[in-house]
Design a protein around this motif. Sequence first.
Motif, PDB file in Angstrom:
ATOM      1  N   MET A   1      14.822  -0.217  -4.008  1.00 56.04           N
ATOM      2  CA  MET A   1      13.645  -0.028  -3.188  1.00 56.04           C
ATOM      3  C   MET A   1      12.745   0.985  -3.895  1.00 56.04           C
ATOM      4  O   MET A   1      13.177   2.066  -4.250  1.00 56.04           O
ATOM      5  N   ASP A   2      11.484   0.618  -4.111  1.00 51.26           N
ATOM      6  CA  ASP A   2      10.566   1.468  -4.855  1.00 51.26           C
ATOM      7  C   ASP A   2      10.089   2.672  -4.066  1.00 51.26           C
ATOM      8  O   ASP A   2       9.869   3.729  -4.618  1.00 51.26           O
ATOM      9  N   SER A   3       9.898   2.527  -2.759  1.00 53.74           N
ATOM     10  CA  SER A   3       9.414   3.649  -1.957  1.00 53.74           C
ATOM     11  C   SER A   3       9.972   3.551  -0.548  1.00 53.74           C
ATOM     12  O   SER A   3      10.370   2.479  -0.099  1.00 53.74           O
ATOM     13  N   GLY A   5       8.276   3.695   2.044  1.00 55.49           N
ATOM     14  CA  GLY A   5       7.352   2.876   2.823  1.00 55.49           C
ATOM     15  C   GLY A   5       7.797   1.432   2.966  1.00 55.49           C
ATOM     16  O   GLY A   5       7.516   0.790   3.978  1.00 55.49           O
ATOM     17  N   GLU A   6       8.512   0.912   1.977  1.00 55.55           N
ATOM     18  CA  GLU A   6       9.013  -0.463   2.039  1.00 55.55           C
ATOM     19  C   GLU A   6      10.123  -0.620   3.068  1.00 55.55           C
ATOM     20  O   GLU A   6      10.413  -1.734   3.505  1.00 55.55           O
ATOM     21  N   ALA A   7      10.752   0.471   3.465  1.00 57.28           N
ATOM     22  CA  ALA A   7      11.851   0.426   4.425  1.00 57.28           C
ATOM     23  C   ALA A   7      11.392   0.712   5.854  1.00 57.28           C
ATOM     24  O   ALA A   7      12.196   0.721   6.769  1.00 57.28           O
ATOM     25  N   GLU A  14      -1.203   1.894   7.614  1.00 51.00           N
ATOM     26  CA  GLU A  14      -0.567   2.260   6.354  1.00 51.00           C
ATOM     27  C   GLU A  14      -1.361   3.264   5.514  1.00 51.00           C
ATOM     28  O   GLU A  14      -0.780   4.233   5.006  1.00 51.00           O
TER      29      GLU A  14
END
Length: 138
Positions: A1-3, A5-7, A14
Amino acid sequence: MDSIGEAVAEIIHEPTQIRDDGGVDITVNEIYNIQQPGQLDFGGSEIKPADVQSHSKQLHNESDTYQWWHLDEGTYLIEYNESLSTEAHLQPRTEMLEQGVTHPSIRVESLPMIPLSVPSTGIHIKENARVSVIFPIA
């Protein structure tokens, strides 16, 4: 997961909630009064949740779209708009701390209701206010 925020799902806005420091601001959906105590035991067979009731809200101006909670000194439970699908660190936003309002800083895998402590001066919180921030676990 890059950030982180994706979770996070159900983000309201946003561009406002995704922070430059890698965190995500989390917003309040509901605030509850604790009406009657719950109970905890060692084995878990006698656990009962506390009885809670939504705290009343009011408009500050007739033209307002969102209402405000007027909280007196005490402990409340807050429920978030967003949901989380990974482990993260949850803490109060600085803006809350600077007004004497706080909640536990904890490691979470979801966004449970958490206790909110309000000082003797009280506080007014608008619906969908950004009250907490989550950061990825390093």
